[in-house]
Design a protein around this motif. Structure first.
Motif, short mmCIF file in Angstrom:
data_model
loop_
_atom_site.label_atom_id
_atom_site.label_comp_id
_atom_site.label_asym_id
_atom_site.label_seq_id
_atom_site.Cartn_x
_atom_site.Cartn_y
_atom_site.Cartn_z
N LYS A 152 0.84 -1.20 0.00
CA LYS A 152 0.00 0.00 0.00
C LYS A 152 0.87 1.25 0.00
O LYS A 152 0.61 2.20 -0.74
CB LYS A 152 -0.91 0.00 1.23
N ARG A 153 1.94 1.25 0.80
CA ARG A 153 2.84 2.39 0.85
C ARG A 153 3.52 2.61 -0.49
O ARG A 153 3.66 3.74 -0.96
CB ARG A 153 3.87 2.16 1.96
N GLN A 154 3.93 1.53 -1.12
CA GLN A 154 4.60 1.65 -2.41
C GLN A 154 3.66 2.17 -3.49
O GLN A 154 4.04 3.02 -4.31
CB GLN A 154 5.19 0.30 -2.82
N LEU A 155 2.43 1.70 -3.50
CA LEU A 155 1.47 2.17 -4.50
C LEU A 155 1.13 3.65 -4.27
O LEU A 155 0.92 4.39 -5.24
CB LEU A 155 0.21 1.32 -4.46
N GLU A 156 1.11 4.08 -3.03
CA GLU A 156 0.88 5.49 -2.74
C GLU A 156 2.02 6.34 -3.28
O GLU A 156 1.81 7.45 -3.78
CB GLU A 156 0.72 5.70 -1.24
N VAL A 157 3.23 5.82 -3.20
CA VAL A 157 4.39 6.53 -3.73
C VAL A 157 4.27 6.67 -5.24
O VAL A 157 4.48 7.75 -5.81
CB VAL A 157 5.69 5.81 -3.35
N VAL A 158 3.95 5.57 -5.92
CA VAL A 158 3.81 5.61 -7.38
C VAL A 158 2.75 6.62 -7.78
O VAL A 158 2.95 7.46 -8.66
CB VAL A 158 3.46 4.21 -7.93
N GLN A 159 1.61 6.55 -7.12
CA GLN A 159 0.51 7.46 -7.44
C GLN A 159 0.90 8.91 -7.21
O GLN A 159 0.58 9.80 -8.02
CB GLN A 159 -0.72 7.11 -6.59
N ALA A 160 1.63 9.18 -6.10
CA ALA A 160 2.03 10.55 -5.80
C ALA A 160 2.99 11.10 -6.84
O ALA A 160 2.88 12.26 -7.26
CB ALA A 160 2.67 10.60 -4.40
#
Length: 330
Positions: A152-160
């Motif tokens: 979840k943290r990694q996907l938030e980074v990609v999205q940001a």
């Protein structure tokens, strides 16, 4: 000879052979030789967010140690150009490579916090990066950090990052996801354009004589390629993301295997570090000749021909083949 021109992340490349992230970023002459040998693009080595933070903390510690020496201490702080911290040198290098190389230059970013990633991603775009490769190198050491929270943290980074830049973003993954296709679906939903499979972990070894940890770089061999081929072949047509193979490509046949599995481009590093830029010319010629002998006129014709959906014996990619391998190991 087979036409090797292709498109990666919306960029027109003369060849699918890409110089991957490596110390070659610091050797302009070597990069020029790689381009002359047929490289389609160059990926810079990663800008590490935690390294920048460490440098900045060291600078603050140094300055703080001087403050109370006397009443005029604040007047002799070091000049910023003498004690440089931050991403400035990386950005200057990026600008230099963009001006000297006639192929796309892709910046690489390895960060640990959404804020840090987005800040540095904007800097890279402003400096002229034609794409950004996000290196999701995130090792779980906290027992409370589950696979779900990490992903979840990694996907938030990609999205940001995708939300902050207009250039295309690819995501470099490790092979250690328990459900890679599901995570890739999340990466695509977050707005990325491509995948790079896989990151190679340079982990410390033990020196038993000195009772210390050693950090020697071990170059890849083509024994590492099948892991990449399996992932790409399994994901082909199951994701809209373009895919790059990174790790284990040392010959033209290795590159062709990656294309047949479904890769759009192939990143090369260890072969260049071992044999010099001329290795890229050799790999390019070998790949073109092999594809020509196989009857392919373009890369598009060959791409994915042996993927999970297209291979004549597709079950070989699946678990059933494990038992057959064990039975026939002799």
């Amino acid at each position: 000879m087979t036409e090797l021109a292709t498109r990666w992340l919306g960029l027109d490349l003369r060849s699918p052979l890409v110089v991957g992230a490596s110390p070659l970023t610091d050797d302009l002459d070597a990069l020029k030789a790689c381009v002359d040998a047929g490289a389609g693009a160059v990926v810079m080595h990663s800008l590490f967010e935690e390294q920048l933070v460490a440098e900045q903390m060291a600078a603050h510690k140094f300055i703080d140690s001087q403050i109370n020496r006397d009443a005029e201490a604040r007047s002799y702080f070091p000049e910023s150009e003498i004690f440089e911290v931050g991403s400035h040198s990386y950005l200057r290098r990026l600008e230099l490579l963009r001006s000297k190389l006639d192929v796309p230059v892709i910046a690489s970013l390895n960060g640990v916090t959404p804020g840090g990633w987005t800040h540095h991603a904007r800097e890279l775009e402003d400096a002229g990066a034609e794409a950004i490769e996000l290196n999701l190198y995130d090792l779980a050491t906290d027992p409370s950090d589950t696979a779900a929270t990490l992903e979840k943290r990694q996907l938030e980074v990609v999205q940001a990052v995708v939300a902050q830049v207009s250039v295309p973003v690819s995501v470099k993954l490790s092979p250690f996801y328990s459900a890679l296709p599901a995570f890739v679906t999340g990466v695509e939903a977050a707005g990325a354009r491509g995948l790079v499979l896989f990151n190679r972990f340079y982990q410390p070894d033990m020196d038993l004589d000195e009772l210390t940890l050693s950090r020697d770089v071990v170059l890849s061999s083509n024994a590492e390629l099948p892991l990449r081929l399996h992932a790409v072949a399994s994901l082909f047509r199951r994701t809209g993301l373009e895919m790059a193979v990174s790790g284990g490509v040392h010959s033209g046949d290795d590159a062709v295997k990656a294309i047949l599995a479904g890769a759009t481009v192939v990143q090369v590093v260890s072969a260049l570090l071992a044999d010099g830029p001329e290795a890229l010319g050799r790999i390019t010629e070998e790949a073109s000749r092999r594809l020509d002998r196989m009857g392919y006129n373009t890369l598009a014709e060959a791409r994915g021909a042996l993927s999970l959906d297209n291979a004549p014996n597709a079950h070989t990619w699946e678990r059933l083949n494990y038992a057959r391998l064990l039975q026939g190991w002799r």
